[in-house]
Every structure is written in structure tokens, then in C-alpha cells.
Design an enzyme around this catalytic site. Structure first.
Site, PDB file in Angstrom:
ATOM      1  N   PHE A 218       1.074  -6.938  27.156  1.00 47.70           N
ATOM      2  CA  PHE A 218       0.900  -6.022  26.887  1.00 47.70           C
ATOM      3  C   PHE A 218      -0.078  -5.321  26.251  1.00 47.70           C
ATOM      4  CE2 PHE A 218       4.935  -8.779  24.464  1.00 47.70           C
ATOM      5  CZ  PHE A 218       5.624  -7.687  24.378  1.00 47.70           C
TER       6      PHE A 218
ATOM      7  N   GLU B 274       0.824  -1.069  -0.392  1.00 49.19           N
ATOM      8  CA  GLU B 274       0.107  -0.392  -0.545  1.00 49.19           C
ATOM      9  C   GLU B 274       0.675   1.244  -0.288  1.00 49.19           C
ATOM     10  OE1 GLU B 274      -2.036   0.878   3.506  1.00 49.19           O
ATOM     11  OE2 GLU B 274      -0.578   0.028   5.133  1.00 49.19           O
TER      12      GLU B 274
ATOM     13  N   ASN C 229       1.006   5.436   1.507  1.00 50.07           N
ATOM     14  CA  ASN C 229       0.568   5.501   2.653  1.00 50.07           C
ATOM     15  C   ASN C 229       0.636   7.205   2.412  1.00 50.07           C
ATOM     16  OD1 ASN C 229      -0.004   3.790   4.698  1.00 50.07           O
ATOM     17  ND2 ASN C 229       1.722   3.410   5.281  1.00 50.07           N
TER      18      ASN C 229
END
Ligand code: ADP
Ligand code: ADP
Ligand code: MG
Length: 671
Positions: free
Chosen positions: A348, A288, A290
Site C-alpha cells: 500500500f 470523539e 467530528n
């Protein structure tokens, strides 16, 4: 040049843009929500405009409020940072219509690249190599299964409007597609208001490598080489670097050329990033584009010497790029670690709260890694005392190091992480340090599944190495000596007695007899049984200080020290130990004490963070097996699934759906 620009963002990126604008002599306006009224960005900006409540949907995401703020302050241009309005083509167009310059690409390029399906069609037309798959929308689950079987498993199901690692799922087989397709579709509808889905081949054990491009409004486009961002957790980047250890000059040139071709094809006129997945064999496929400044842009700045924000402002103003591709060169190696407010020891889980202490390493050159000098850059947007709230991204700062070689940059990052001290909330510094110490990371054998491969059972810290045990022994002995000397001057009864010089140090269960001797420049810790001496120099500790810095036999270190019931807890990077210093006599008694049992909390399910109870999945009297879902808590835009840590029968349920809970609140108790 512009004389005043507005920054339609917050936190670290707002601060970063202000720094460049200042250097260029441009005044800055920062917009802020209720949650950010006292932020560093607001303090640093020349002017500020309040734009509403904390939720981004009521403040940072409202184009009208940003446009009004520009008009009110006379800002001639808007820098959107990343996230928020940065990739909204309508916003870029709206700015243009209102006579305000958007510091980013033209709206046409954003809409062409903003959608994963559309951008793949574009890339294919520009001869960019794409991941094999079905570039088009998928009607229903049956259609999804048919396409997946044509492509061949494993496949990746993706939301066309997805971003930030959301709306993505891997399917290994037909069942995964049948479950995953509706799930991704629902997630995409919820998160992006767009449920178009496509499917592509899942590249096994790939690496994420992206090319930074930069274009102007005069048709010039160059690339600023690559960044490798393979260290990811749940498709979110955690550690990035430039250049990539995988690429050779030919592959780099080929990827760069494809990225530039794509940028040219869409008339790209700002800074942008073309993302690829690469196989370990250096094959690469377009993922992709950005169309914005990327979070990890600092590593590119560190190896090229360019300021990307400055370049974005210059090209937005209409300047031509002042350099050509051939003028650009890679200088050295840079690494970025994203410091997140999350608790690595608790799977996390996001952790929010106040930064009771926030003490990053000094920026600039350091000479103290064992592999030579390194440079530190820390892009942060917070100060000590600030709050990491549940409303926005949980990133605390981006810590970068630069050095002439990758080896030295990695060693520098390890040291810089030691020198970063945060208290008040969970943070991932010990985890990042563990990665820097792994041989696989040092060798550059990266892959996007690195974290799941290397930490299969999650993160529990590391066992101290010999060096770390030596550091802990020497530090504890030295702290104990300082405190004993202090007690001697304060207490009357002890006044005549000298400080003993023979001690026994326990690092967890490991016992060592030491003799302390004043060395020529520091403290010598003689290890009686081992015929070695640990020489501790350049120390800076005084009682009450939470870190201890020094040189052990010439090697620099910093440890975190916390007073414990007996002795200290000392942490060096990812290794933590209980350290106790005793007289030889007390040591004998100490060894005879039964080991203290940790309180048994395994019967309790405790809320790991403040949040909203979405659902409680168990009922009173129910038998629950280890790993089963007990409840779901929403915090920081994420649903966190809490599972049973052992088998049990539910004895008490302390919360219900819709309740707000505090951190450490008991949700469910097992018999
Ligand atoms: P990618 O889109 O390839 O995952 P990044 O990891 O750079 O690239 O960013 C992830 C997404 O989340 C992007 O849409 C970015 O704009 C947004 N984002 C990431 N970090 C932040 C942050 N600290 N503040 C605001 N938005 C962020
Ligand atoms: P986002 O917009 O969320 O950044 P991306 O398409 O960039 O979405 O994918 C995010 C991450 O997922 C990538 O960095 C990569 O690690 C992984 N990924 C994406 N597509 C594939 C694929 N086809 N095969 C293997 N991994 C992939
Ligand atoms: Mg991406």
C-alpha cells in the site's frame, strides 16, 4: 438564501459542494493553489481566486487568504469541506467577526469537541458512555505506565489533538508504553503542534460505528442514523457503509439518543458526526466528535435521501430543520469504497503520478449485478490526464453503491469496481474488490482489525475462481478471434485462409481446448473436454481497448486486459492471470518451453515512489537481515520505511539523505 458562497477546499469535496450550490441557484467561488490551477473544481466554479503555492500551509490553511478572497468576490459564506480549516475554531470565529457566515457549527462547539480530552469530559457530563480510561493529560512516561496499569492492558495511547488516524498507538504491555508514549508525544508535537496525550482502554476487536447528527440555530437536533467504518488500514477508513450490519433498532435508537444529547449539550448547529467504538456484543463507547462534514457522508445521503451539504447551507443561513426525527427513515443500504492512489501489491505504498486513464463507472442505476439493480455514485475531483500530486490527500475518488439490501449493494460494489478503470499510477481497486468477494465481508462480521486479520501477509491478489477462469478463457478466445480476423483482412498471404476454430487456451498453467462457434447472439466457446459451453454475449471490445465488458452465460462482467509479451494479462477484480491462445500445434511446443524466470530484483532495493530520502540506514559491506530497515523515504506527508526483502550484504548504496529520488530508482544493492 445566500447568492454566493466560497469553498475553502479542493478536489472531490470542492466539486461535491459546487454541485449542490448550483442546484440551489447559489454561485460558487473556489480558491486554489498552484498545484490546482487546472483542477476540475476550478473549471466548474463560477469564480476562482488564486491563493498561493502548493503546500497547504502556504495556501489552503491560511485564514487571511480565505477571508480576503471572500471580500474580493463578495462571497457571503464559506464552506470549509473537511480537513484544512474545517475544524479550526479560530477560523469559524474569524469568519463571524468579519461578517462572513461559516457553513459549519459555531466556534464554541468546535473548540469544545475539537480536543479529545475536553470532548470526553463534555461527553461524560452529558451521560454519554465513554471508553474507560484516564481523561486527562499525562505528564511523563512513568505516569503513562502507572495509568496504563490502572486501566489494564491493552491500552491505547492517543494525542488529544490527533485526527485522521495519526497520533494513536496500541500498547499491549509495559514495554509498549515505555516506547509508545514518547513516540506518540513526538508525533503529536510534529503533526499537530500539541503534545498532550491521554490513555484509554483498547477495546479488542471493536467496530467503528458513528452517528450523523444535524442541528439548526433554533435548538433542533436530529440524527441521520449510523455509518459503520470498521474497514480501516492504519486507523484510516477504507470502506464505509450505512446502516451498520451490527445494529438492531434498539441499539440504533440508544446510540442516536446519546449522539443527540451530546450535540444538544454543546449547542451544535450544523452537520457533525459522533464516533463510537462498539464491541461485538453491541456495547458502545464514545470516541470523539467530528465537527464537520465527514468524508463518508454520501452513504448517509443515499439511505436518507437528504443532501447534507444543502442542509448545512440552509441551517447556516438560519433556516429551521424542515423535518423531525420521526420523519426520517432508513431506505436500503449504501457502501462507499475509497479509491486511493496507493499500490496494494507493494504494501500500500503511496503512488503518485498522472491518471493516464481515468474511466469511472457511469453514475445512476445499473441493472447488471447478479443480485439485481444497484445505483452508482462516484464523488471525484479529477479527470483523465490530471495529476495526483504529493501535496495533498491521496484519495482519487469515493465510489458508492446503493441497493435495497446489503447483499445487493455489496454485489453492486463488486461490479462497479470492475467497471472502474485507472491507469498511470498504483490504485487500490483490486484490493477493494477482494474485500467485496470475501465471505466474511458479505456476512457483515466486521471489525477494525479486519484487514490485518484477512490479509496477514499483505495483499497479493486472489486465485481465479472457476467463474473467473471461464471469463478469462472466453475473453481471451474472443479477443484472439477478433485479432485473427483482422489480420486476415489486412495480411495478403492469409487472405484465403479461414479463421481456425480450434484453439488451446492457457490461463496461467491451466490448459483448455476450445472450439469457437458463432452462437445465436454472440460467441459460443465450447469447452471440448468438459462438455460445457461458455456463451459470450453483449461484448464491446475492439483491439486497443483496455477493458472488455460482456455477459458470460448471462452474468455481467468487466475485465481489464493488457497485451503481454505472449497473449494477454487479464484481471477480473482481484484475480490476475497470463492468458495465451494457441493453435493445438503451437500449444504442444508451448508446453515444452521452459518456464520463463522472472528477473531477480530481490537483490535491489528500489524506491517505490518519487520522494525525499530521509535516511539510509545501512552502510557498504554491512550484513542485513530480512525485514531490517534499509532506508526511509518521505512522500505524500508520510515517512515510508523500506525494509530488506531478504538477507544480504550491502554491495552498493545509490542515494543519501536529502536526495530526491524517482520511482524505481535503485537505492541499495545487495551482493
Ligand atoms: P476521522 O477523523 O474519523 O478519521 P475521516 O476518515 O473522515 O475521519 O477523515 C480523516 C481526517 O483527514 C479528517 O481530519 C479529514 O478532515 C481529513 N481528510 C480525509 N480525507 C481527506 C481528503 N480527501 N481531503 C482532505 N482532508 C481529508
Ligand atoms: P482519529 O481522530 O484519528 O479519527 P479516533 O479516536 O477516531 O481518532 O480513532 C481512530 C480509530 O482508532 C477508530 O476508528 C477506531 O478504529 C480505533 N480506536 C480508537 N480508539 C479505540 C479504542 N479505545 N479501542 C479500540 N480501537 C480504538
Ligand atoms: Mg476518528
Amino acid at each position: 438564501m445566500f447568492t454566493k458562497i466560497l469553498i475553502a477546499n479542493r478536489g472531490e469535496i470542492a466539486v461535491r459542494i459546487i454541485k449542490t450550490a448550483r442546484r440551489m441557484g447559489i454561485k460558487t467561488v473556489v480558491v486554489y493553489s498552484e498545484a490546482d490551477a487546472d483542477s476540475l473544481a476550478v473549471e466548474m466554479a463560477d469564480e476562482t481566486v488564486f491563493i498561493g503555492p502548493a503546500p497547504a500551509s502556504e495556501s489552503y490553511l491560511i485564514a487571511d487568504k480565505i477571508i480576503d478572497a471572500c471580500k474580493q468576490t463578495g462571497a457571503q459564506a464559506v464552506h470549509p469541506g473537511f480537513g484544512f480549516l474545517s475544524e479550526k475554531a479560530e477560523f469559524a470565529q474569524r469568519c463571524k467577526d468579519e461578517g462572513i457566515v461559516f457553513i459549519g457549527p459555531n466556534a464554541g462547539a468546535i473548540s469544545a469537541m475539537g480536543d479529545k480530552i475536553e470532548s470526553k469530559k463534555f461527553a461524560a457530563a452529558a451521560n454519554v458512555s465513554c471508553v474507560p480510561g484516564h481523561i486527562g493529560e499525562i505528564a511523563d512516561t512513568a505516569h503513562a505506565v502507572k495509568i496504563s496499569e490502572e486501566i489494564g492492558y491493552p491500552v491505547m495511547i492517543k494525542a488529544s489533538a490527533g485526527g485522521g488516524g495519526k497520533g494513536i498507538r496500541v500498547a499491549m504491555n509495559r514495554k509498549d508504553v515505555e516506547e509508545g508514549f514518547p513516540a506518540v508525544r513526538a508525533e503529536a508535537k510534529g503533526a499537530f503542534g500539541d503534545d498532550r496525550i491521554f490513555i484509554e482502554k483498547f477495546i479488542t476487536s471493536p467496530r467503528h460505528i458513528e452517528i450523523q447528527v444535524l442541528g439548526d440555530k433554533h435548538g433542533n437536533v436530529v440524527h441521520l442514523f449510523e455509518r459503520e467504518c470498521s474497514i480501516q488500514r492504519r486507523n484510516q477508513k477504507v470502506i464505509e457503509e450505512a446502516p451498520s450490519p451490527l445494529l438492531d433498532p434498539e441499539t440504533r435508537a440508544a446510540m442516536g439518543a446519546q449522539a443527540v444529547a451530546l450535540a444538544n449539550a454543546v449547542g451544535y448547529d450544523s452537520a457533525g458526526t459522533v464516533e463510537f467504538v462498539a464491541g461485538q456484543d453491541k456495547s458502545f463507547y464514545f470516541l470523539e466528535m467530528n465537527t464537520r462534514l465527514q468524508v463518508e457522508h454520501p452513504v448517509t445521503e443515499l439511505i436518507t435521501g437528504l443532501d447534507l451539504v444543502e442542509q448545512m447551507i440552509r441551517v447556516a443561513y438560519g433556516e429551521k430543520l424542515a423535518f423531525k426525527q420521526d420523519d426520517l427513515k432508513i431506505n436500503g443500504w449504501a457502501i462507499e469504497s475509497r479509491i486511493y492512489a496507493e499500490d496494494p501489491y507493494r504494501k500500500f505504498l503511496p503512488s503518485i503520478g498522472r491518471l493516464v486513464r481515468y474511466d469511472p463507472p457511469a453514475e445512476g442505476e445499473h441493472g447488471s449485478s447478479h443480485l439485481g439493480a444497484y445505483t452508482v455514485r462516484n464523488d471525484g475531483g479529477v479527470r483523465e490526464g490530471d495529476e495526483i500530486s504529493m501535496y495533498y490527500d491521496p484519495m482519487i475518488s469515493k465510489l458508492c453503491t446503493w441497493a435495497p439490501t446489503r447483499e445487493a449493494a455489496v454485489a453492486g460494489m463488486g461490479r462497479a469496481l470492475e467497471d472502474f478503470h485507472i491507469e498511470g499510477l498504483g490504485q487500490n481497486i483490486p484490493f477493494l474488490a477482494a474485500v467485496m468477494d470475501q465471505d466474511r465481508f458479505k456476512s457483515g462480521a466486521l471489525a477494525t482489525n479486519y484487514i490485518t486479520d484477512e490479509f496477514p501477509g499483505g495483499f497479493n491478489g486472489t486465485v481465479p475462481t472457476d467463474f473467473q477462469t471461464d471469463v478469462m478463457t472466453a475473453v481471451a478466445a474472443s479477443m484472439h478471434r477478433v485479432m485473427a480476423a483482422r489480420a486476415r483482412t489486412i495480411g495478403n498471404g492469409l487472405a484465403q485462409r479461414g479463421v481456425r476454430e480450434d484453439w488451446v487456451v492457457f490461463v496461467d498453467k491451466q490448459e483448455r481446448t476450445v472450439t469457437l462457434v458463432d452462437g445465436a447472439v454472440g460467441l459460443d466457446v465450447v469447452l471440448s473436454g468438459e462438455g460445457r459451453t461458455l456463451s459470450l454475449t453483449e461484448t464491446d471490445w475492439r483491439p486497443g481497448k483496455p477493458t472488455y465488458k460482456g455477459l458470460l452465460n448471462g452474468r455481467a462482467f468487466t475485465v481489464a486486459v493488457m497485451p503481454a509479451a505472449e497473449g494477454f494479462t487479464i484481471r477480473h477484480r482481484a484475480a490476475k492471470a497470463q492468458v495465451v491462445v494457441l493453435t493445438p500445434h503451437s500449444a504442444e511446443l508451448h508446453k515444452r518451453l521452459p518456464a520463463k524466470q522472472a528477473a531477480d530484483t530481490s537483490k535491489l532495493i528500489i524506491s517505490p515512489m518519487p520522494g525525499l530520502v530521509v535516511s539510509i540506514e545501512v552502510a557498504l559491506g554491512q550484513e542485513v537481515k530480512e525485514g531490517e530497515i534499509v532506508c526511509i523515504i518521505e512522500a505524500m506527508k508520510m515517512q515510508n520505511i523500506i525494509r530488506a526483502e531478504r538477507d544480504g550484504v550491502v554491495k552498493e548504496v545509490g542515494a543519501k539523505a536529502g536526495d530526491s529520488v524517482a520511482a524505481d530508482e535503485i537505492l541499495v544493492e545487495f551482493a
